[in-house]
Write an enzyme that holds these catalytic residues in place. Sequence first.
Site, PDB file in Angstrom:
ATOM      1  N   ASP A 135      28.634  28.029  47.998  1.00 31.05           N
ATOM      2  CA  ASP A 135      29.331  28.912  48.930  1.00 31.05           C
ATOM      3  C   ASP A 135      30.418  29.696  48.184  1.00 31.05           C
ATOM      4  O   ASP A 135      30.513  30.923  48.281  1.00 31.05           O
ATOM      5  CB  ASP A 135      29.956  28.036  50.024  1.00 31.05           C
ATOM      6  CG  ASP A 135      30.397  28.822  51.232  1.00 31.05           C
ATOM      7  OD1 ASP A 135      29.720  29.797  51.577  1.00 31.05           O
ATOM      8  OD2 ASP A 135      31.427  28.455  51.828  1.00 31.05           O
ATOM      9  N   ASP A 182      34.979  24.628  38.500  1.00 34.02           N
ATOM     10  CA  ASP A 182      36.175  25.474  38.378  1.00 34.02           C
ATOM     11  C   ASP A 182      36.085  26.346  37.128  1.00 34.02           C
ATOM     12  O   ASP A 182      36.390  27.545  37.157  1.00 34.02           O
ATOM     13  CB  ASP A 182      37.474  24.656  38.418  1.00 34.02           C
ATOM     14  CG  ASP A 182      37.424  23.386  37.579  1.00 34.02           C
ATOM     15  OD1 ASP A 182      36.313  22.966  37.207  1.00 34.02           O
ATOM     16  OD2 ASP A 182      38.486  22.816  37.301  1.00 34.02           O
ATOM     17  N   TYR A 206      28.969  19.820  53.665  1.00 33.35           N
ATOM     18  CA  TYR A 206      28.442  20.728  54.675  1.00 33.35           C
ATOM     19  C   TYR A 206      27.550  20.038  55.707  1.00 33.35           C
ATOM     20  O   TYR A 206      27.174  20.652  56.704  1.00 33.35           O
ATOM     21  CB  TYR A 206      27.625  21.820  53.992  1.00 33.35           C
ATOM     22  CG  TYR A 206      28.304  23.156  53.938  1.00 33.35           C
ATOM     23  CD1 TYR A 206      29.312  23.390  53.018  1.00 33.35           C
ATOM     24  CD2 TYR A 206      27.944  24.181  54.801  1.00 33.35           C
ATOM     25  CE1 TYR A 206      29.932  24.616  52.956  1.00 33.35           C
ATOM     26  CE2 TYR A 206      28.567  25.407  54.746  1.00 33.35           C
ATOM     27  CZ  TYR A 206      29.555  25.620  53.824  1.00 33.35           C
ATOM     28  OH  TYR A 206      30.174  26.831  53.763  1.00 33.35           O
ATOM     29  N   LYS A 262      31.100  19.383  40.030  1.00 35.03           N
ATOM     30  CA  LYS A 262      32.471  18.911  39.785  1.00 35.03           C
ATOM     31  C   LYS A 262      32.389  17.419  39.459  1.00 35.03           C
ATOM     32  O   LYS A 262      33.120  16.585  40.000  1.00 35.03           O
ATOM     33  CB  LYS A 262      33.305  19.208  41.047  1.00 35.03           C
ATOM     34  CG  LYS A 262      34.777  19.032  40.912  1.00 35.03           C
ATOM     35  CD  LYS A 262      35.467  20.087  40.082  1.00 35.03           C
ATOM     36  CE  LYS A 262      36.925  19.720  39.897  1.00 35.03           C
ATOM     37  NZ  LYS A 262      37.565  20.390  38.770  1.00 35.03           N
TER      38      LYS A 262
END
Length: 417
Positions: free
Chosen positions: A307, A283, A160, A229
């Site tokens: 987000d 995930d 971002y 992640k």
Amino acid sequence: MSQYQAIEIPQDGTKISYQDGSLNFPDNPIIPYIEGDGTGKDISPVMRQVIDGAVEKVYAGEKKIAWMRIYAGESAEEVYGTVFPDETLQAITEFRVAIKGPLTTPVGSGFRSLNVALRQQLDLYACVRPVYYLEGLPSPVREPELVDFVIFRENTEDVYAGIEWASGTDEVEQVRDFFENEMKVEGIHAGPVGLGLKPISQFATKRLVRRAIDYALQHGRESVTLVHKGNIMKFTEGAFRNWGYEVAEEEYGKEVITEDQLWDEFSGEQPEGTVVVKDRIADNMLQQILTRTADYDVLALPNLNGDYISDSAGGMIGGLGICPGANFGDGLALFEPTHGSAPKHAGKDKVNPTALILSACEMLDFIGWPEASSAIKNSLELTFQQKYVTYDLARQLPGSQKVSTSQFGRRIIDNIS
Ligand code: NAD
């Protein structure tokens, strides 16, 4: 007070002051607001009416917000000829607590994102989004009342941060050349390519996780989950996880324990008054919030994961029209809903103002006016139970009455006891 070109400082208000690291809130604080683009123009006036109505009813005239209009996006273009005027930043910095409607970001061209620019330039490093269920709301899940998350999303870095080079430019070829020839990186396909950089720093990670743990301790929350992640992006997302645990282990005493300690030292029985810090892969986490909802509480995430999880969690409790948010720096706060400017619904007096109203409730709590915030939340629950709702909820709630943004706002004020 500073001089401004287009901003009119209200004469009946007092500036929020900041001394020795803490904010002092008067009974008539000047609060700057950005109306917002698109549907911002529909929901912002309703939000202010509801807040004024609630404050008037609850404090019988002893407290009142002095609203001060400031500009960004389309409104700033009209006033200043630029979408991002300096004096908007100056006013938020000077007046310290502000609220904004959503701002439109063109995809793929033009100004990157006003929202991201505001957060970065004011160093509003923690985006805090409480996601909780209000009685009467429709939900696609069986037990929405189990949803009670507080999302701490890092706001200043990750993909971002906007460090990207467009395909076909000299810059992207220089970057490609550096990586291929100096760093011996393989795997960038030949031909046109876009490249981006994903910075995750120890500094930004630690101050975000610290803030999440402090919040959990202050509010008697059970856990802080680091969502990353790191199995794939080991040195960025994995580092976020490791630095997060470092904060937990090195900066707090016995009141903060890790999930490993919980099992190794306490046989899975969480000692009273402690916060458990654990981590989950992003995930898996998108599944876990659906299947093991009650196991999660405060979440700390890098920018992009934050987000995704925000919108997904929001969907469990009535959708984006409900989800409030705030961006915090040191001595600065900018409140805003999670949703965007939904341009296709703009100007129709149609969308749900709840997310912006609840963002304003977060603001009322922050400035020490929790009575008004609770009164509004109770009124919202009563109104949802009366099935008096805007279009987004009406289509999910059989037997409901579909009303406009402004009708809904008036009912919220009327329903405040
Ligand atoms: P969006 O959040 O504006 O809208 C997505 C959908 O969510 C809408 O079509 C609508 O169905 C629903 N929705 C959103 N707000 C609602 C409300 N108040 N009541 C009822 N339903 C609502 O997302 P988008 O369409 O992806 O983005 C539109 C613009 O907003 C883009 O320019 C985007 O960059 C910008 N944006 C701004 C912010 C911000 O200001 N912080 C956040 C997200 C997106």
